[in-house]
Design a protein around this motif. Structure first.
Motif, PDB file in Angstrom:
ATOM      1  N   SER A  20       4.271  -0.598   3.183  1.00 36.77           N
ATOM      2  CA  SER A  20       3.516   0.424   2.589  1.00 36.77           C
ATOM      3  C   SER A  20       3.040   1.238   3.718  1.00 36.77           C
ATOM      4  CB  SER A  20       2.292   0.047   1.831  1.00 36.77           C
ATOM      5  OG  SER A  20       1.418  -0.421   2.890  1.00 36.77           O
ATOM      6  N   GLY A  21       2.583   2.582   3.147  1.00 36.08           N
ATOM      7  CA  GLY A  21       1.629   3.251   4.182  1.00 36.08           C
ATOM      8  C   GLY A  21       0.413   2.474   4.498  1.00 36.08           C
ATOM      9  N   GLN A  22      -0.467   3.254   5.079  1.00 34.22           N
ATOM     10  CA  GLN A  22      -1.857   2.664   5.393  1.00 34.22           C
ATOM     11  C   GLN A  22      -2.601   2.262   4.131  1.00 34.22           C
ATOM     12  OE1 GLN A  22      -3.296   2.368   8.690  1.00 34.22           O
ATOM     13  NE2 GLN A  22      -4.377   1.085   7.303  1.00 34.22           N
ATOM     14  N   PRO A  23      -2.823   0.910   4.222  1.00 35.78           N
ATOM     15  CA  PRO A  23      -3.594   0.483   3.239  1.00 35.78           C
ATOM     16  C   PRO A  23      -5.114   0.573   3.464  1.00 35.78           C
ATOM     17  CG  PRO A  23      -2.722  -1.458   4.368  1.00 35.78           C
ATOM     18  CD  PRO A  23      -2.182  -0.292   4.805  1.00 35.78           C
ATOM     19  N   THR A  24      -6.192   0.579   2.377  1.00 37.39           N
ATOM     20  CA  THR A  24      -7.663   0.724   2.684  1.00 37.39           C
ATOM     21  C   THR A  24      -7.945  -0.765   3.093  1.00 37.39           C
ATOM     22  OG1 THR A  24      -8.077   0.439   0.438  1.00 37.39           O
ATOM     23  CG2 THR A  24      -7.764   2.618   1.368  1.00 37.39           C
ATOM     24  N   GLU A  25      -9.462  -0.744   3.410  1.00 35.51           N
ATOM     25  CA  GLU A  25     -10.020  -2.160   3.530  1.00 35.51           C
ATOM     26  C   GLU A  25      -9.723  -2.908   2.273  1.00 35.51           C
ATOM     27  OE1 GLU A  25     -13.773  -1.661   5.156  1.00 35.51           O
ATOM     28  OE2 GLU A  25     -12.969  -1.296   7.455  1.00 35.51           O
ATOM     29  N   ASP A  26      -9.981  -2.203   1.016  1.00 36.09           N
ATOM     30  CA  ASP A  26      -9.720  -3.141  -0.184  1.00 36.09           C
ATOM     31  C   ASP A  26      -8.478  -3.290  -0.556  1.00 36.09           C
ATOM     32  OD1 ASP A  26     -12.745  -2.772  -0.632  1.00 36.09           O
ATOM     33  OD2 ASP A  26     -12.553  -0.965  -1.860  1.00 36.09           O
ATOM     34  N   GLN A  27      -7.423  -2.520  -0.039  1.00 39.35           N
ATOM     35  CA  GLN A  27      -6.183  -2.718  -0.449  1.00 39.35           C
ATOM     36  C   GLN A  27      -5.505  -3.944   0.573  1.00 39.35           C
ATOM     37  OE1 GLN A  27      -4.530   1.273   0.133  1.00 39.35           O
ATOM     38  NE2 GLN A  27      -4.968   1.711  -2.083  1.00 39.35           N
ATOM     39  N   LEU A  28      -6.156  -4.106   1.531  1.00 41.46           N
ATOM     40  CA  LEU A  28      -5.872  -5.218   2.453  1.00 41.46           C
ATOM     41  C   LEU A  28      -6.285  -6.557   1.890  1.00 41.46           C
ATOM     42  CD1 LEU A  28      -6.695  -3.835   6.022  1.00 41.46           C
ATOM     43  CD2 LEU A  28      -4.311  -4.472   5.302  1.00 41.46           C
ATOM     44  N   ALA A  29      -7.332  -6.766   1.237  1.00 39.69           N
ATOM     45  CA  ALA A  29      -7.791  -7.688   0.490  1.00 39.69           C
ATOM     46  C   ALA A  29      -6.790  -8.019  -0.702  1.00 39.69           C
ATOM     47  CB  ALA A  29      -9.060  -7.652  -0.120  1.00 39.69           C
ATOM     48  N   ASP A  30      -6.345  -6.910  -1.397  1.00 45.37           N
ATOM     49  CA  ASP A  30      -5.166  -7.016  -2.544  1.00 45.37           C
ATOM     50  C   ASP A  30      -3.945  -7.371  -1.949  1.00 45.37           C
ATOM     51  OD1 ASP A  30      -6.996  -5.838  -4.374  1.00 45.37           O
ATOM     52  OD2 ASP A  30      -6.100  -3.891  -4.050  1.00 45.37           O
ATOM     53  N   ILE A  31      -3.764  -7.286  -0.836  1.00 50.81           N
ATOM     54  CA  ILE A  31      -2.428  -7.773   0.024  1.00 50.81           C
ATOM     55  C   ILE A  31      -2.533  -9.277   0.278  1.00 50.81           C
ATOM     56  CG2 ILE A  31      -0.905  -7.589   2.050  1.00 50.81           C
ATOM     57  CD1 ILE A  31      -1.711  -4.372   1.958  1.00 50.81           C
ATOM     58  N   GLN A  32      -3.812  -9.403   0.630  1.00 51.92           N
ATOM     59  CA  GLN A  32      -4.104 -10.830   0.937  1.00 51.92           C
ATOM     60  C   GLN A  32      -4.152 -11.704  -0.317  1.00 51.92           C
ATOM     61  OE1 GLN A  32      -7.341 -12.910   0.254  1.00 51.92           O
ATOM     62  NE2 GLN A  32      -6.584 -14.501   1.770  1.00 51.92           N
ATOM     63  N   ASN A  33      -4.284 -11.162  -1.204  1.00 46.03           N
ATOM     64  CA  ASN A  33      -4.492 -11.799  -2.608  1.00 46.03           C
ATOM     65  C   ASN A  33      -3.030 -12.161  -3.037  1.00 46.03           C
ATOM     66  OD1 ASN A  33      -6.970 -12.275  -2.823  1.00 46.03           O
ATOM     67  ND2 ASN A  33      -7.364 -10.275  -3.825  1.00 46.03           N
ATOM     68  N   LEU A  34      -1.887 -11.698  -2.662  1.00 49.33           N
ATOM     69  CA  LEU A  34      -0.587 -11.792  -2.906  1.00 49.33           C
ATOM     70  C   LEU A  34      -0.064 -12.991  -2.207  1.00 49.33           C
ATOM     71  CD1 LEU A  34       0.936  -8.330  -3.099  1.00 49.33           C
ATOM     72  CD2 LEU A  34       0.263  -9.776  -4.909  1.00 49.33           C
ATOM     73  N   GLY A  35      -0.937 -13.568  -1.300  1.00 52.02           N
ATOM     74  CA  GLY A  35      -0.535 -14.756  -0.456  1.00 52.02           C
ATOM     75  C   GLY A  35       0.035 -14.183   1.023  1.00 52.02           C
ATOM     76  N   VAL A  36      -0.200 -13.162   1.260  1.00 53.68           N
ATOM     77  CA  VAL A  36       0.374 -12.428   2.549  1.00 53.68           C
ATOM     78  C   VAL A  36      -0.731 -13.107   3.434  1.00 53.68           C
ATOM     79  CG1 VAL A  36       0.452 -10.551   3.896  1.00 53.68           C
ATOM     80  CG2 VAL A  36       1.300 -10.474   1.633  1.00 53.68           C
ATOM     81  N   THR A  37      -0.045 -13.712   4.633  1.00 55.66           N
ATOM     82  CA  THR A  37      -0.632 -14.383   5.906  1.00 55.66           C
ATOM     83  C   THR A  37      -0.655 -13.330   6.957  1.00 55.66           C
ATOM     84  OG1 THR A  37       1.113 -15.706   6.373  1.00 55.66           O
ATOM     85  CG2 THR A  37      -0.645 -16.570   4.974  1.00 55.66           C
ATOM     86  N   THR A  95       4.770 -11.599   4.918  1.00 54.02           N
ATOM     87  CA  THR A  95       4.284 -10.725   6.127  1.00 54.02           C
ATOM     88  C   THR A  95       4.436  -9.181   5.296  1.00 54.02           C
ATOM     89  OG1 THR A  95       5.205 -11.926   7.648  1.00 54.02           O
ATOM     90  CG2 THR A  95       4.559  -9.747   8.293  1.00 54.02           C
ATOM     91  N   HIS A  96       3.140  -8.441   5.768  1.00 57.24           N
ATOM     92  CA  HIS A  96       3.333  -7.251   5.184  1.00 57.24           C
ATOM     93  C   HIS A  96       3.146  -6.345   6.316  1.00 57.24           C
ATOM     94  CE1 HIS A  96       2.279  -3.594   2.687  1.00 57.24           C
ATOM     95  NE2 HIS A  96       1.614  -3.207   3.327  1.00 57.24           N
ATOM     96  N   VAL A  97       4.374  -5.220   6.442  1.00 58.33           N
ATOM     97  CA  VAL A  97       4.363  -4.343   7.375  1.00 58.33           C
ATOM     98  C   VAL A  97       3.892  -2.729   6.882  1.00 58.33           C
ATOM     99  CG1 VAL A  97       5.820  -3.474   9.171  1.00 58.33           C
ATOM    100  CG2 VAL A  97       6.435  -5.657   8.271  1.00 58.33           C
ATOM    101  N   HIS A  98       3.243  -2.131   7.809  1.00 67.79           N
ATOM    102  CA  HIS A  98       2.956  -1.049   7.563  1.00 67.79           C
ATOM    103  C   HIS A  98       2.705   0.012   8.641  1.00 67.79           C
ATOM    104  CE1 HIS A  98      -1.362  -0.421   8.665  1.00 67.79           C
ATOM    105  NE2 HIS A  98      -1.408  -1.522   8.637  1.00 67.79           N
ATOM    106  N   CYS A  99       2.665   1.233   8.370  1.00 69.23           N
ATOM    107  CA  CYS A  99       2.384   2.254   9.302  1.00 69.23           C
ATOM    108  C   CYS A  99       1.400   3.491   8.354  1.00 69.23           C
ATOM    109  CB  CYS A  99       3.687   2.896   9.940  1.00 69.23           C
ATOM    110  SG  CYS A  99       4.854   3.885   8.695  1.00 69.23           S
ATOM    111  N   ILE A 100       1.440   4.529   8.663  1.00 70.13           N
ATOM    112  CA  ILE A 100       0.397   5.603   8.006  1.00 70.13           C
ATOM    113  C   ILE A 100       1.328   5.769   6.673  1.00 70.13           C
ATOM    114  CG2 ILE A 100      -0.416   7.942   8.266  1.00 70.13           C
ATOM    115  CD1 ILE A 100      -1.711   5.440  10.096  1.00 70.13           C
ATOM    116  N   TYR A 101       2.634   5.953   6.774  1.00 69.94           N
ATOM    117  CA  TYR A 101       3.287   6.682   5.589  1.00 69.94           C
ATOM    118  C   TYR A 101       4.350   5.818   4.922  1.00 69.94           C
ATOM    119  CZ  TYR A 101       4.944  10.260   2.209  1.00 69.94           C
ATOM    120  OH  TYR A 101       5.216  10.918   1.033  1.00 69.94           O
ATOM    121  N   ASN A 102       4.863   4.761   5.822  1.00 69.29           N
ATOM    122  CA  ASN A 102       5.927   3.779   5.471  1.00 69.29           C
ATOM    123  C   ASN A 102       7.231   4.553   6.062  1.00 69.29           C
ATOM    124  OD1 ASN A 102       7.262   1.614   5.078  1.00 69.29           O
ATOM    125  ND2 ASN A 102       6.862   1.465   2.760  1.00 69.29           N
TER     126      ASN A 102
END
Length: 159
Positions: A20-37, A95-102
């Protein structure tokens, strides 16, 4: 929840890898809820929109943070090797990989697919083109010579 379309330029590469592009802090929690480590960030911390303490947020969520700052105007082969190692060092970890815009990430995954990673080169190209069309230095970096001499086509300044 298996995908997070509310995150800018969210993409799923396969069952293990998302981008993705840059996730917010709340979105990082959403990503973690998908099982991303593991979170891999290719966007330099000085970029507009980067989180002030992403490493702290990711660590507090119990995930591993890997920072590979790729300057948009100067992607390097060492950046790519670091990215490749981050993806391959934990082959079973979500694994989730991001930058600012993807943009950076999609180009890195296209090059990774071209290098025989097992990802579909065609799918990786379509994914990249749905976000941006690399030209000039980026086209050379990913080995897509047909685009050399064209400007990078994306919508924004600091990706």
């Amino acid at each position: 929840m298996t995908d997070l379309p509310h995150i800018v330029n969210w993409r799923r590469m396969d069952a293990r890898l998302t981008t993705s592009g840059q996730p917010t802090e709340d979105q990082l929690a959403d990503i973690q809820n998908l099982g991303v480590t593991r979170i891999v960030n290719l966007g330099p911390h000085h970029n507009k929109g980067a989180l002030v303490d992403e490493a702290g947020t990711v660590t507090a969520l119990g995930m591993t943070y890997i920072y590979i700052p790729v300057e948009f105007d100067d992607p390097t082969d060492q950046n790519y090797q670091d990215f490749k190692s981050a993806i391959e060092d934990a082959p079973d970890a979500k694994t989730h990989v991001h930058c600012i815009y993807n943009a950076r990430v999609s180009a890195f995954f296209y090059r990774y697919a071209k290098d025989g990673s097992g990802l579909s080169q065609s799918d990786a190209f379509k994914n990249m083109e749905s976000i941006w069309r690399p030209g000039d230095d980026w086209a050379s970096f990913i080995g897509h010579t047909e685009a050399v001499g064209q400007p990078n086509l994306y919508a924004g300044d600091d990706y």
